[in-house]
Write a protein that holds these residues in place. Structure first.
Motif, PDB file in Angstrom:
ATOM      1  N   ARG A  78      50.304 -29.020 -66.005  1.00 40.50           N
ATOM      2  CA  ARG A  78      50.399 -28.411 -67.330  1.00 40.50           C
ATOM      3  C   ARG A  78      50.831 -29.450 -68.359  1.00 40.50           C
ATOM      4  O   ARG A  78      51.705 -30.273 -68.102  1.00 40.50           O
ATOM      5  CB  ARG A  78      51.399 -27.262 -67.321  1.00 40.50           C
ATOM      6  CG  ARG A  78      50.974 -26.141 -66.418  1.00 40.50           C
ATOM      7  CD  ARG A  78      52.001 -25.040 -66.431  1.00 40.50           C
ATOM      8  NE  ARG A  78      51.672 -24.044 -65.431  1.00 40.50           N
ATOM      9  CZ  ARG A  78      52.535 -23.184 -64.947  1.00 40.50           C
ATOM     10  NH1 ARG A  78      53.778 -23.182 -65.374  1.00 40.50           N
ATOM     11  NH2 ARG A  78      52.159 -22.314 -64.051  1.00 40.50           N
ATOM     12  N   LYS A  79      50.223 -29.368 -69.537  1.00 40.58           N
ATOM     13  CA  LYS A  79      50.496 -30.338 -70.600  1.00 40.58           C
ATOM     14  C   LYS A  79      51.984 -30.392 -70.960  1.00 40.58           C
ATOM     15  O   LYS A  79      52.535 -31.462 -71.190  1.00 40.58           O
ATOM     16  CB  LYS A  79      49.660 -29.975 -71.827  1.00 40.58           C
ATOM     17  CG  LYS A  79      49.751 -30.975 -72.952  1.00 40.58           C
ATOM     18  CD  LYS A  79      48.772 -30.650 -74.054  1.00 40.58           C
ATOM     19  CE  LYS A  79      49.349 -29.568 -74.941  1.00 40.58           C
ATOM     20  NZ  LYS A  79      48.575 -29.348 -76.157  1.00 40.58           N
ATOM     21  N   GLU A  80      52.642 -29.257 -70.982  1.00 43.14           N
ATOM     22  CA  GLU A  80      54.039 -29.192 -71.422  1.00 43.14           C
ATOM     23  C   GLU A  80      55.048 -29.494 -70.308  1.00 43.14           C
ATOM     24  O   GLU A  80      56.251 -29.531 -70.562  1.00 43.14           O
ATOM     25  CB  GLU A  80      54.337 -27.817 -72.023  1.00 43.14           C
ATOM     26  CG  GLU A  80      54.296 -26.665 -71.038  1.00 43.14           C
ATOM     27  CD  GLU A  80      52.914 -26.099 -70.746  1.00 43.14           C
ATOM     28  OE1 GLU A  80      52.827 -25.183 -69.920  1.00 43.14           O
ATOM     29  OE2 GLU A  80      51.915 -26.566 -71.307  1.00 43.14           O
ATOM     30  N   HIS A  81      54.574 -29.743 -69.091  1.00 39.15           N
ATOM     31  CA  HIS A  81      55.477 -29.919 -67.949  1.00 39.15           C
ATOM     32  C   HIS A  81      56.461 -31.073 -68.154  1.00 39.15           C
ATOM     33  O   HIS A  81      57.664 -30.911 -67.952  1.00 39.15           O
ATOM     34  CB  HIS A  81      54.680 -30.135 -66.669  1.00 39.15           C
ATOM     35  CG  HIS A  81      55.533 -30.404 -65.475  1.00 39.15           C
ATOM     36  ND1 HIS A  81      56.324 -29.446 -64.899  1.00 39.15           N
ATOM     37  CD2 HIS A  81      55.732 -31.538 -64.755  1.00 39.15           C
ATOM     38  CE1 HIS A  81      56.980 -29.969 -63.874  1.00 39.15           C
ATOM     39  NE2 HIS A  81      56.638 -31.230 -63.765  1.00 39.15           N
ATOM     40  N   TRP A  82      55.968 -32.244 -68.539  1.00 35.55           N
ATOM     41  CA  TRP A  82      56.839 -33.420 -68.633  1.00 35.55           C
ATOM     42  C   TRP A  82      57.804 -33.288 -69.800  1.00 35.55           C
ATOM     43  O   TRP A  82      58.955 -33.713 -69.709  1.00 35.55           O
ATOM     44  CB  TRP A  82      56.004 -34.697 -68.700  1.00 35.55           C
ATOM     45  CG  TRP A  82      55.218 -34.829 -67.441  1.00 35.55           C
ATOM     46  CD1 TRP A  82      53.871 -34.653 -67.287  1.00 35.55           C
ATOM     47  CD2 TRP A  82      55.734 -35.068 -66.133  1.00 35.55           C
ATOM     48  NE1 TRP A  82      53.518 -34.788 -65.971  1.00 35.55           N
ATOM     49  CE2 TRP A  82      54.638 -35.042 -65.238  1.00 35.55           C
ATOM     50  CE3 TRP A  82      57.007 -35.307 -65.631  1.00 35.55           C
ATOM     51  CZ2 TRP A  82      54.794 -35.253 -63.876  1.00 35.55           C
ATOM     52  CZ3 TRP A  82      57.150 -35.511 -64.261  1.00 35.55           C
ATOM     53  CH2 TRP A  82      56.064 -35.489 -63.412  1.00 35.55           C
ATOM     54  N   GLU A  83      57.367 -32.675 -70.890  1.00 32.99           N
ATOM     55  CA  GLU A  83      58.280 -32.424 -72.007  1.00 32.99           C
ATOM     56  C   GLU A  83      59.379 -31.460 -71.573  1.00 32.99           C
ATOM     57  O   GLU A  83      60.557 -31.651 -71.904  1.00 32.99           O
ATOM     58  CB  GLU A  83      57.525 -31.847 -73.199  1.00 32.99           C
ATOM     59  CG  GLU A  83      58.418 -31.581 -74.389  1.00 32.99           C
ATOM     60  CD  GLU A  83      57.675 -31.007 -75.580  1.00 32.99           C
ATOM     61  OE1 GLU A  83      58.354 -30.591 -76.528  1.00 32.99           O
ATOM     62  OE2 GLU A  83      56.436 -30.974 -75.565  1.00 32.99           O
TER      63      GLU A  83
END
Length: 130
Positions: A78-83
């Motif tokens: 998911r795009k927001e995982h690392w944030e």
């Protein structure tokens, strides 16, 4: 992850971790980061990378569209995982009042490649192999 058994007890029972555990429960993420906080708070040491080749038949990348394609599934795709994980570190730091995590180069082996096992051309191979 290898760790001392008493760290599991501290992770679960330290009352000072209650607010941080609530973040893990709320987000259903970052339990590994909180465990790293526990280990670093107790030991004062940075992490140590221990290498090896592990066969992970359950690696979700094995569920790609074809035998030569590795699928990207799970939380980390998911795009927001690392944030979100960065936000966990910031929140744990704020809630616990300490930043015990240390940047470290400590390794037991000189080079670590991909650890996952993927199906390619009808065979199970390490994902970093062509």
């Amino acid at each position: 992850m290898l760790l001392r058994a008493d760290y599991l007890h501290k992770y679960s029972c330290w009352t000072k971790l209650t607010p941080a555990r609530a973040v893990v429960d709320r987000d259903r993420n970052c339990e590994d980061i909180l465990m790293n906080f526990v280990a670093a708070m107790e030991s004062g040491e940075g992490p140590l990378l221990v290498g090896g080749r592990v066969r992970d038949y359950g690696d979700p990348r094995n569920r790609g569209k074809g035998e030569t394609e590795i699928g990207r599934v799970g939380l980390s795709s998911r795009k927001e995982h690392w944030e979100s994980r960065g936000n966990c570190i910031t929140e744990f730091h704020r809630l616990l009042g300490v930043m015990p995590l240390r940047y470290s180069y400590g390794k037991v082996v000189g080079q670590i490649g991909e650890q996952g096992v993927c199906r390619k051309a009808g065979k199970l191979v390490l994902c970093d192999q062509d």
